[in-house]
Motif scaffolding. Structure first.
Motif, short mmCIF file in Angstrom:
data_model
loop_
_atom_site.label_atom_id
_atom_site.label_comp_id
_atom_site.label_asym_id
_atom_site.label_seq_id
_atom_site.Cartn_x
_atom_site.Cartn_y
_atom_site.Cartn_z
N PHE A 117 -40.29 31.90 -13.12
CA PHE A 117 -39.27 30.90 -13.46
C PHE A 117 -38.84 30.97 -15.05
N ILE A 118 -37.65 31.02 -15.45
CA ILE A 118 -37.22 31.50 -16.36
C ILE A 118 -36.13 30.87 -17.08
N ASN A 119 -36.04 30.53 -18.23
CA ASN A 119 -35.09 29.82 -18.79
C ASN A 119 -34.29 30.56 -19.93
N ARG A 120 -32.94 31.14 -19.56
CA ARG A 120 -32.21 31.94 -20.63
C ARG A 120 -31.56 31.16 -21.46
N VAL A 121 -31.79 31.80 -22.59
CA VAL A 121 -31.41 31.06 -24.13
C VAL A 121 -30.66 32.33 -25.04
N ILE A 122 -29.61 31.84 -25.63
CA ILE A 122 -28.89 32.65 -26.57
C ILE A 122 -29.09 32.14 -28.02
N ILE A 123 -29.64 33.01 -28.91
CA ILE A 123 -30.15 32.59 -30.08
C ILE A 123 -29.63 33.66 -31.12
N PRO A 124 -29.12 32.97 -32.16
CA PRO A 124 -28.42 34.00 -33.24
C PRO A 124 -29.59 34.79 -33.67
N LEU A 125 -29.58 36.29 -34.12
CA LEU A 125 -30.55 36.91 -34.67
C LEU A 125 -31.32 36.38 -35.91
N LYS A 126 -30.50 35.76 -36.74
CA LYS A 126 -31.31 35.15 -37.72
C LYS A 126 -32.23 34.08 -37.31
N GLU A 127 -31.68 33.14 -36.42
CA GLU A 127 -32.76 32.23 -36.04
C GLU A 127 -33.95 32.61 -35.30
N VAL A 128 -33.75 34.14 -34.70
CA VAL A 128 -34.91 34.48 -34.15
C VAL A 128 -35.73 35.10 -34.96
N LYS A 129 -35.51 35.66 -36.32
CA LYS A 129 -36.25 36.05 -37.27
C LYS A 129 -36.92 34.78 -37.83
N ASP A 130 -36.27 33.58 -38.13
CA ASP A 130 -36.93 32.39 -38.30
C ASP A 130 -38.33 32.07 -37.60
N LYS A 131 -37.60 32.34 -36.43
CA LYS A 131 -38.62 31.58 -35.46
C LYS A 131 -40.21 32.69 -35.30
N ILE A 132 -39.87 33.83 -35.58
CA ILE A 132 -40.84 34.76 -35.69
C ILE A 132 -41.66 34.48 -36.99
N LEU A 133 -41.04 34.11 -38.33
CA LEU A 133 -41.76 33.54 -39.65
C LEU A 133 -42.19 32.48 -39.35
N ASN A 134 -41.91 31.61 -38.52
CA ASN A 134 -42.41 30.09 -38.50
C ASN A 134 -43.50 30.11 -37.47
N GLY A 135 -43.77 31.20 -36.67
CA GLY A 135 -44.89 31.18 -35.79
C GLY A 135 -44.31 30.54 -34.35
N GLU A 136 -43.33 30.28 -34.11
CA GLU A 136 -42.80 29.92 -32.80
C GLU A 136 -42.86 31.15 -32.00
N ILE A 137 -42.43 32.32 -32.21
CA ILE A 137 -42.41 33.53 -31.51
C ILE A 137 -43.51 34.21 -31.93
N MET A 138 -44.53 34.43 -30.75
CA MET A 138 -45.86 35.09 -31.29
C MET A 138 -46.01 36.38 -30.24
N ASP A 139 -44.95 36.85 -29.53
CA ASP A 139 -45.19 37.78 -28.47
C ASP A 139 -44.98 39.33 -29.35
N THR A 149 -25.63 39.94 -28.30
CA THR A 149 -24.12 39.80 -28.05
C THR A 149 -23.27 40.30 -29.08
N SER A 150 -21.76 40.34 -29.04
CA SER A 150 -21.03 40.83 -30.06
C SER A 150 -21.06 39.92 -31.21
N HIS A 151 -21.71 38.45 -31.13
CA HIS A 151 -21.80 37.78 -32.48
C HIS A 151 -23.07 37.72 -32.89
N ASN A 152 -23.71 38.91 -32.64
CA ASN A 152 -25.00 39.13 -33.19
C ASN A 152 -26.16 37.86 -32.89
N GLU A 153 -25.93 37.77 -31.44
CA GLU A 153 -26.98 36.98 -30.84
C GLU A 153 -27.81 37.43 -30.02
#
Lengths: 207, 207
Positions: free
Chosen positions: B176-198, B61-65
């Motif tokens: 079945f999909i749940n659309r979520v909008i997450i700030p890029l910074k938070e996405v990177k945090d979720k990679i580092l903390n193991g929440e995102i593994m794909d 998004t234009s808000h870096n999400e």
């Protein structure tokens, strides 16, 4: 089910196993077709590849170079440049596997280990998980038998990447591997220019 | 073969197909066991999963999400947070598939597209290639029918991530999909903390 919210207000889309049929069991892979109940109570089939899990290692020399492997990958029909990696043996702990594979696959021993991340390469249809480690303080076991030699010393004697190549046929395995040492900056360039396309390698290098 | 050097002084470890047997053909996957000749002339078997190929999209998004999807992945037995993605239809160009999937999967249209990278998630046993795109200048098609609404306007009206969730059941598909909008910074945090593994998600975000 579809409207049930979880404690954290997220939807629960869990699929319940009805029955499962193993359609293939090979040396490495198993393939299962499962009938599952969807959140809306409809039924569908999921094809799942079972894999024992794996490790990949980012072996960094004291000169900021990465020890990598070039090998032929029959599945994609080309030679690839990847991080050293290997499949978990039954009951084997990932860190033990990583140490074993580093010695077996590229004849390197590392004295400093750090877990980087675990990833699912293909969570849509495969249960494989790859544990990625950073390995430092490397010894080159390909020199002087098993005595080991500090990588720094080895590298002071080499003029370029090519001279650092070691051709390895893993004992009792059908893998032919070409060990190459590449500056981290060049590895990153090879990711951006499309020469390196292997997911675990890109994750291990860019994370 | 084993000692034959290529023009670039690299070893050629190509494996020659002797014969191939299809052991499974499903809705998504095909599994083949191939007998191949190794560089040393020995013969071994390779188990190969065939996959049509796929795309993944980083919708910014234009808000870096990042607009992401939360879904249940039966193969790994858990809900995952991933980039929107989808499988190539027969003969479909990746960019066409990416645009289609973005609309079908998360009801977003993007006016600016850029190819980021193509990756092999599992080159050791699967021929799948995933083409990853960056998508910008997003319109939210989940509002006001198919007219579209600028994501910036939508976002000015939402208080937090949760309110931006849209639950989507893809038509004629069992997803079945749940659309979520997450700030890029938070996405990177979720990679580092193991929440995102794909893997494709990690590559698309960190590249």
């Amino acid at each position: 089910m579809i409207n049930k919210k979880m404690g954290n207000k997220e939807f629960n889309f869990e699929e319940r196993l009805i029955k499962s049929k193993e359609v293939f069991r090979g040396k490495l892979l198993k393939l299962t077709v499962s009938e599952v109940k969807l959140p809306d109570k409809n039924v569908t089939e999921r094809e799942v590849v079972s894999h024992p899990g794996a490790v990949a290692i980012v072996p960094m020399t004291s000169h900021n170079e990465v020890v990598m492997v070039r090998q032929y990958r029959f599945a994609v029909g080309k030679h690839t440049l990847e991080l050293p990696a290997g499949t978990l043996e039954e009951g084997e702990k990932p860190i033990i596997c990583a140490k074993r594979e580093l010695e077996e696959e590229i004849q390197v021993r590392a004295n400093k280990w750090k877990k980087l991340i675990s990833i699912y390469p293909s969570p849509g249809y495969c249960n494989e998980i790859i544990h990625i480690y950073l390995a430092k303080e490397l010894e080159d076991l390909s020199k002087a038998g098993n005595k080991g030699e500090n990588f720094k010393d080895v590298q002071n004697n080499i003029k370029n990447i090519r001279k650092s190549q070691v051709k390895v046929k893993k004992s009792e395995k059908d893998e032919f591997i070409n060990r190459v040492i590449i500056p981290l900056k060049e590895v990153k360039d090879k990711i951006l220019n499309g020469e390196i396309m292997d997911a675990k390698t890109i994750v291990g290098i860019t994370i």
